[in-house]
Structures are given as structure tokens and as C-alpha cells.
Design an enzyme around this catalytic site. Structure first.
Site, PDB file in Angstrom:
ATOM      1  N   ASP A   9      25.829  42.674 -45.507  1.00 26.66           N
ATOM      2  CA  ASP A   9      25.557  44.050 -45.875  1.00 26.66           C
ATOM      3  C   ASP A   9      24.126  44.064 -46.435  1.00 26.66           C
ATOM      4  O   ASP A   9      23.607  43.024 -46.852  1.00 26.66           O
ATOM      5  CB  ASP A   9      26.577  44.473 -46.938  1.00 26.66           C
ATOM      6  CG  ASP A   9      26.263  45.814 -47.534  1.00 26.66           C
ATOM      7  OD1 ASP A   9      26.077  46.775 -46.761  1.00 26.66           O
ATOM      8  OD2 ASP A   9      26.180  45.908 -48.768  1.00 26.66           O
ATOM      9  N   ASP A  11      22.371  47.025 -48.578  1.00 29.34           N
ATOM     10  CA  ASP A  11      22.244  47.605 -49.913  1.00 29.34           C
ATOM     11  C   ASP A  11      23.209  46.943 -50.886  1.00 29.34           C
ATOM     12  O   ASP A  11      24.415  47.007 -50.694  1.00 29.34           O
ATOM     13  CB  ASP A  11      22.553  49.107 -49.872  1.00 29.34           C
ATOM     14  CG  ASP A  11      21.560  49.888 -49.036  1.00 29.34           C
ATOM     15  OD1 ASP A  11      20.359  49.637 -49.191  1.00 29.34           O
ATOM     16  OD2 ASP A  11      21.987  50.739 -48.243  1.00 29.34           O
TER      17      ASP A  11
HETATM   18  P1  B16 Z   1      21.382  56.072 -45.835  1.00 28.35           P
HETATM   19  P2  B16 Z   1      25.097  49.409 -47.007  1.00 28.35           P
HETATM   20  C1  B16 Z   1      24.956  52.039 -47.518  1.00 28.35           C
HETATM   21  O1  B16 Z   1      24.357  50.831 -47.161  1.00 28.35           O
HETATM   22  C2  B16 Z   1      24.876  52.278 -49.010  1.00 28.35           C
HETATM   23  O2  B16 Z   1      25.641  51.344 -49.723  1.00 28.35           O
HETATM   24  C3  B16 Z   1      25.403  53.646 -49.293  1.00 28.35           C
HETATM   25  O3  B16 Z   1      25.319  53.920 -50.683  1.00 28.35           O
HETATM   26  C4  B16 Z   1      24.601  54.688 -48.500  1.00 28.35           C
HETATM   27  O4  B16 Z   1      25.102  55.993 -48.723  1.00 28.35           O
HETATM   28  C5  B16 Z   1      24.689  54.353 -47.020  1.00 28.35           C
HETATM   29  O5  B16 Z   1      24.212  53.038 -46.821  1.00 28.35           O
HETATM   30  C6  B16 Z   1      23.890  55.301 -46.152  1.00 28.35           C
HETATM   31  O6  B16 Z   1      22.539  55.154 -46.462  1.00 28.35           O
HETATM   32  O7  B16 Z   1      21.401  57.382 -46.571  1.00 28.35           O
HETATM   33  O8  B16 Z   1      20.143  55.251 -46.091  1.00 28.35           O
HETATM   34  O9  B16 Z   1      21.675  56.217 -44.358  1.00 28.35           O
HETATM   35  O10 B16 Z   1      25.622  49.060 -48.352  1.00 28.35           O
HETATM   36  O11 B16 Z   1      26.168  49.611 -45.947  1.00 28.35           O
HETATM   37  O12 B16 Z   1      23.970  48.516 -46.554  1.00 28.35           O
HETATM   38 MG    MG Z   2      26.293  47.548 -49.901  1.00 27.09          MG
END
Ligand code: B16
Ligand code: MG
Length: 215
Positions: A9, A11
Site C-alpha cells: 500500500d 499512503d
Molecule cells: P486520492 P492507499 C488511499 O491510499 C488513502 O489511504 C485514502 O485515505 C485516500 O482517500 C485514497 O487513497 C484516495 O486517495 O484522493 O489521492 O485518490 O492507502 O490505498 O495508498
Molecule cells: Mg494506506
């Protein structure tokens, strides 16, 4: 079965953009006068942008039409993109580079499996564009975590069977997604409380390839 690939993952695992998401959502919450703290933010981990907005709005979600929600979501993203501009390789979380090198030394393929549509810009800012054999992200999927789609796509890109993949995740929805994909799940940070994970560590510091390959 032996493990051939590790899917990370982004984030909260590779980089703490979770703090930047929180800062950006908090500004939107203040605009619409909804209380939003770190505990509320935890529920947004791994969840897509529009689903995150619905969670933030809670029982007031019905008061906004699709167009109004689009405006709020794009304003959040614009603010988030501004904050991402400050990211640099120094923001790669402790232990990540050592672990990636250790996995490579073991002949393991590595991929990103992220819900984020901002994945390309984040990897670019971190100088990690070439570090992964495959990148599955929010731009390429229909259903976000806990659906397994993003991890299944990463495994497909790598040409590795799901049962030979380990997912490293900080989100409860992400652990669920890994299990639904038929993969091993290694929890870090917030996700260590998920009882279904096959392994766990508070951070990736001191986590070695062998910790992921022998789950
Ligand atoms: P975006 P991951 C996720 O990333 C985040 O954890 C989540 O908080 C966020 O809303 C989602 O990506 C979408 O992000 O607005 O940049 O498209 O943890 O799956 O890497
Ligand atoms: Mg994450």
C-alpha cells in the site's frame, strides 16, 4: 506455497501522506461545519476520495447533490496536491528502502497497490517511480478497498498468482482487501489491530524480507 511478490500500500506504508489527507479533509470539514478529528480520519484510510467525502459528511451526505460533492472533493484534492508539493525522498518512511533492497536480494518482485489516484505524482516526488515492478492504483480500478480489485490487478501485472503474494497495509479495509484477494496480509501501523492479519509490526523499521516470506 512460496511467496514471489510483495504488494505495498502507498499512503501510510511507504509515506505518511495520511497526515496530508487529514489536513486537507479537515479544511473541507470546517467549511461545511462538520466536526472532524483524527479518530474520524481513521475511517478514511484506504477508502476512495468520494467514499471518504460521504463518510465525512455522515448523515448530512443526503443534503448534497452529486455536483456539490464533486466540488467539495475536487477542492479537497487541490489542497492535498498543494501539500504533496512539499514531499521529497526524505519523507519515505523508516525501513522502507532497506526492506525493498532486502526483497530484491531475495528475488522477490514488488508492486504498489493503492486506492489513490495521486499515486503517480507521489511516487515521482519520492523518487520511487522505478522502484516497483508494477503499480496498481486508483486510476485503474472500479472498486476501492475492501474490494480486492487493486491487489488482484497488481498480481496480474506481475504475473504472480495471488496465493504467492503478500500485501503490506496500514488500513483495516486494506487488510480485508488482501484477504479477499486470497493473499497473505502483513499489517503495519493502524492496521495492527486487525485480528485477521497474518503478521504485524508497528513500523517497517527492522522488518526483514524473511518476516514477510515466512508468514
Ligand atoms: P486520492 P492507499 C488511499 O491510499 C488513502 O489511504 C485514502 O485515505 C485516500 O482517500 C485514497 O487513497 C484516495 O486517495 O484522493 O489521492 O485518490 O492507502 O490505498 O495508498
Ligand atoms: Mg494506506
Amino acid at each position: 506455497v512460496s511467496i514471489e511478490a510483495v504488494i505495498f500500500d502507498l499512503d501510510g506504508v511507504i509515506v505518511s501522506t495520511d497526515e496530508l489527507h487529514f489536513a486537507a479533509w479537515k479544511e473541507i470539514a470546517a467549511e461545511v461545519d462538520i466536526p472532524f478529528d483524527r479518530t474520524d480520519n481513521e475511517r478514511l484510510r484506504g477508502v476512495s476520495r468520494m467514499e471518504s467525502l460521504d463518510l465525512l459528511l455522515g448523515d448530512r451526505a443526503g443534503a448534497y447533490d452529486g455536483a456539490q460533492k464533486e466540488v467539495l472533493a475536487s477542492r479537497k484534492n487541490a489542497r492535498y496536491r498543494e501539500l504533496l508539493g512539499r514531499l521529497s525522498p526524505a519523507d519515505i518512511l523508516p525501513g522502507v528502502m532497506v526492506l525493498l533492497a532486502d526483497l530484491r536480494a531475495h528475488g522477490i518482485r514488488v508492486a504498489i497497490g493503492s486506492s489513490s489516484r495521486n499515486t503517480p505524482v507521489i511516487l515521482e516526488r519520492l523518487g520511487l517511480r522505478a522502484a516497483f515492478d508494477a503499480v496498481a492504483d486508483g486510476n485503474r480500478i472500479q472498486r476501492s478497498k475492501p474490494d480486492p480489485e487493486v491487489f488482484t490487478l497488481a498480481a496480474h501485472d506481475l504475473g504472480v498468482e495471488p496465493v504467492r503474494c503478500v500485501v503490506v497495509e496500514d488500513a483495516l479495509a486494506g487488510i480485508d482487501a488482501a484477504l479477499a484477494a486470497g493473499m497473505k496480509a502483513f499489517a503495519v501501523g493502524y492496521a495492527v489491530r486487525h485480528a485477521g492479519a497474518h503478521g504485524r509490526a508497528t513500523t517497517l523499521e527492522r522488518v526483514q524480507a524473511s518476516d514477510l516470506l515466512d508468514l
